[in-house]
Design a protein around this motif. Structure first.
Motif, PDB file in Angstrom:
ATOM      1  N   SER A 119       0.837  -1.207   0.000  1.00 26.35           N
ATOM      2  CA  SER A 119       0.000   0.000   0.000  1.00 26.35           C
ATOM      3  C   SER A 119       0.870   1.254   0.000  1.00 26.35           C
ATOM      4  N   THR A 120       2.006   1.206   0.710  1.00 25.14           N
ATOM      5  CA  THR A 120       2.932   2.337   0.709  1.00 25.14           C
ATOM      6  C   THR A 120       3.491   2.576  -0.684  1.00 25.14           C
ATOM      7  N   ALA A 121       3.907   1.485  -1.346  1.00 27.08           N
ATOM      8  CA  ALA A 121       4.402   1.623  -2.717  1.00 27.08           C
ATOM      9  C   ALA A 121       3.311   2.142  -3.645  1.00 27.08           C
ATOM     10  N   CYS A 122       2.070   1.711  -3.414  1.00 23.97           N
ATOM     11  CA  CYS A 122       0.959   2.150  -4.258  1.00 23.97           C
ATOM     12  C   CYS A 122       0.590   3.607  -3.996  1.00 23.97           C
ATOM     13  N   GLY A 148       6.276  -0.495 -11.206  1.00 21.65           N
ATOM     14  CA  GLY A 148       6.277  -0.294  -9.754  1.00 21.65           C
ATOM     15  C   GLY A 148       7.080  -1.345  -9.023  1.00 21.65           C
ATOM     16  N   ALA A 149       6.969  -2.622  -9.453  1.00 24.73           N
ATOM     17  CA  ALA A 149       7.702  -3.698  -8.793  1.00 24.73           C
ATOM     18  C   ALA A 149       9.209  -3.546  -8.988  1.00 24.73           C
ATOM     19  N   ALA A 192      16.166   4.262  -5.646  1.00 27.88           N
ATOM     20  CA  ALA A 192      15.058   4.030  -6.572  1.00 27.88           C
ATOM     21  C   ALA A 192      14.700   5.315  -7.318  1.00 27.88           C
ATOM     22  N   ALA A 193      14.712   6.442  -6.600  1.00 30.27           N
ATOM     23  CA  ALA A 193      14.374   7.726  -7.230  1.00 30.27           C
ATOM     24  C   ALA A 193      15.434   8.125  -8.254  1.00 30.27           C
ATOM     25  N   GLY A 233       7.173   9.343  -6.258  1.00 25.91           N
ATOM     26  CA  GLY A 233       6.540   8.020  -6.263  1.00 25.91           C
ATOM     27  C   GLY A 233       7.555   6.896  -6.193  1.00 25.91           C
ATOM     28  N   ASN A 234       8.647   7.022  -6.921  1.00 27.70           N
ATOM     29  CA  ASN A 234       9.683   5.988  -6.898  1.00 27.70           C
ATOM     30  C   ASN A 234      10.394   5.941  -5.546  1.00 27.70           C
ATOM     31  N   PHE A 235      10.548   7.083  -4.898  1.00 27.86           N
ATOM     32  CA  PHE A 235      11.140   7.101  -3.559  1.00 27.86           C
ATOM     33  C   PHE A 235      10.276   6.317  -2.576  1.00 27.86           C
ATOM     34  N   PHE A 236       8.972   6.526  -2.621  1.00 30.70           N
ATOM     35  CA  PHE A 236       8.071   5.795  -1.725  1.00 30.70           C
ATOM     36  C   PHE A 236       8.142   4.287  -1.983  1.00 30.70           C
TER      37      PHE A 236
END
Length: 300
Positions: free
Chosen positions: A31-34, A51-52, A84-85, A214-217
């Motif tokens: 959910s955090t990634a979403c 996202g994965a 990731a960011a 979004g990528n950081f999360f």
């Protein structure tokens, strides 16, 4: 607050059940990634079907840093999000130069390339993957079990509390973002780029902010997830997993962060309860997504 209270109730009720707590951690971290995907897709209209992959970048960065450096593990998770960011910034130019399904294809290609890269890279364990050390928080190893008032407490309880804290923190940040002028600017960019540019909004800037955030999360969620499962491998971060994340975002409602928890529970827990549909789960998710888009586009 309802989601936080429910998660705390589950943690209290299943304090010694490893599997239930592990599933709860998975729901909270997905959910955090979403939430990151919601900022990209739902707020600014930036397509991201990888996202994965960014979730996996966070996991692999955590595995490498926690194993080979003496950096405090809390900082390791933050650095994983930054990794990731930063790696996601390689996608910014092609994503910004394309639109619609072409932008989606760019992110799909990146996700496939990421999985192929970690499969053939022996330094990162190849197809066998890597072990990830457990989280050490202020000198306390979370993998060590403990007892409270004579009761044996699962070592997943601290991880579940950390996952809940991470989700609540990111949720509060995204919720504040949505209500601010930043969220309003992103929404205008998503709705009508021509109108946005007419009113002086810098479209490229807001798309870059949304994509990077979004990528950081996703990266910090993946970093903690890797420590929880203690092992990362290429098969954990496939294109199918990216579709699962996208299904959660759409089922919860595009741009509706309140629906992510129930959507994640359906996508992640339902197959565990209905083992006989394992081979057909993507068909089930596709049907659910189509039904939601047709009859309830605001989500669950």
């Amino acid at each position: 607050w309802l989601a936080v209270g429910s998660a705390l109730a589950l943690i209290a009720a299943f304090y010694n059940s490893h599997f239930v707590l592990l599933m709860l951690c998975g729901v909270l971290l997905y959910s955090t990634a979403c939430l990151g995907l919601t900022v990209q897709f739902g707020y600014s209209g930036v397509a991201n079907f990888a996202g994965a992959a960014f979730f996996g970048i966070g996991s692999y960065a955590t595995a490498v840093l926690a194993t080979h450096t003496a950096i405090p593990h809390v900082l390791v998770i933050l650095i994983s999000g930054v990794s990731a960011a930063v790696i996601g910034s390689l996608l910014i130019l092609p994503v910004l130069r394309t639109r619609g399904h072409y932008a989606a294809l760019v992110t799909i290609a990146f996700g496939i390339l990421f999985k192929t890269f970690i499969e053939v890279n022996d330094v990162l364990g190849g197809p066998q993957g890597l072990k990830v050390p457990g989280l050490n928080l202020f000198g306390f190893s979370l993998n060590d079990g403990f007892s409270l008032f004579g009761l044996e407490i699962s070592f997943y309880v601290p991880y579940a509390l950390l996952s809940l804290a991470m989700f609540a923190g990111v949720y509060a940040l995204v919720n504040a973002l949505e209500r601010s002028w930043v969220g309003l600017s992103m929404d205008v960019v998503r709705t009508d780029e021509t109108a946005a540019s007419t009113f002086g909004l810098h479209i490229v800037r807001w798309k870059i902010v949304a994509f990077t955030m979004g990528n950081f999360f996703a990266g910090i969620a993946g970093g903690l997830y890797g420590m929880i499962i203690a092992f990362v491998a290429p098969n954990n971060f496939t294109f199918g997993d990216s579709l699962l994340m996208l299904s959660i975002v759409i089922l919860g409602g595009l741009g509706n962060i309140a629906g992510l928890i129930p959507a994640a529970m359906i996508v992640l827990i339902l197959p565990e309860k209905l083992q006989f549909i394992q081979e057909y789960r993507f068909l089930l998710y596709a049907a659910l997504v189509i039904v939601i888009l047709l009859f309830r586009p605001q989500g669950l």
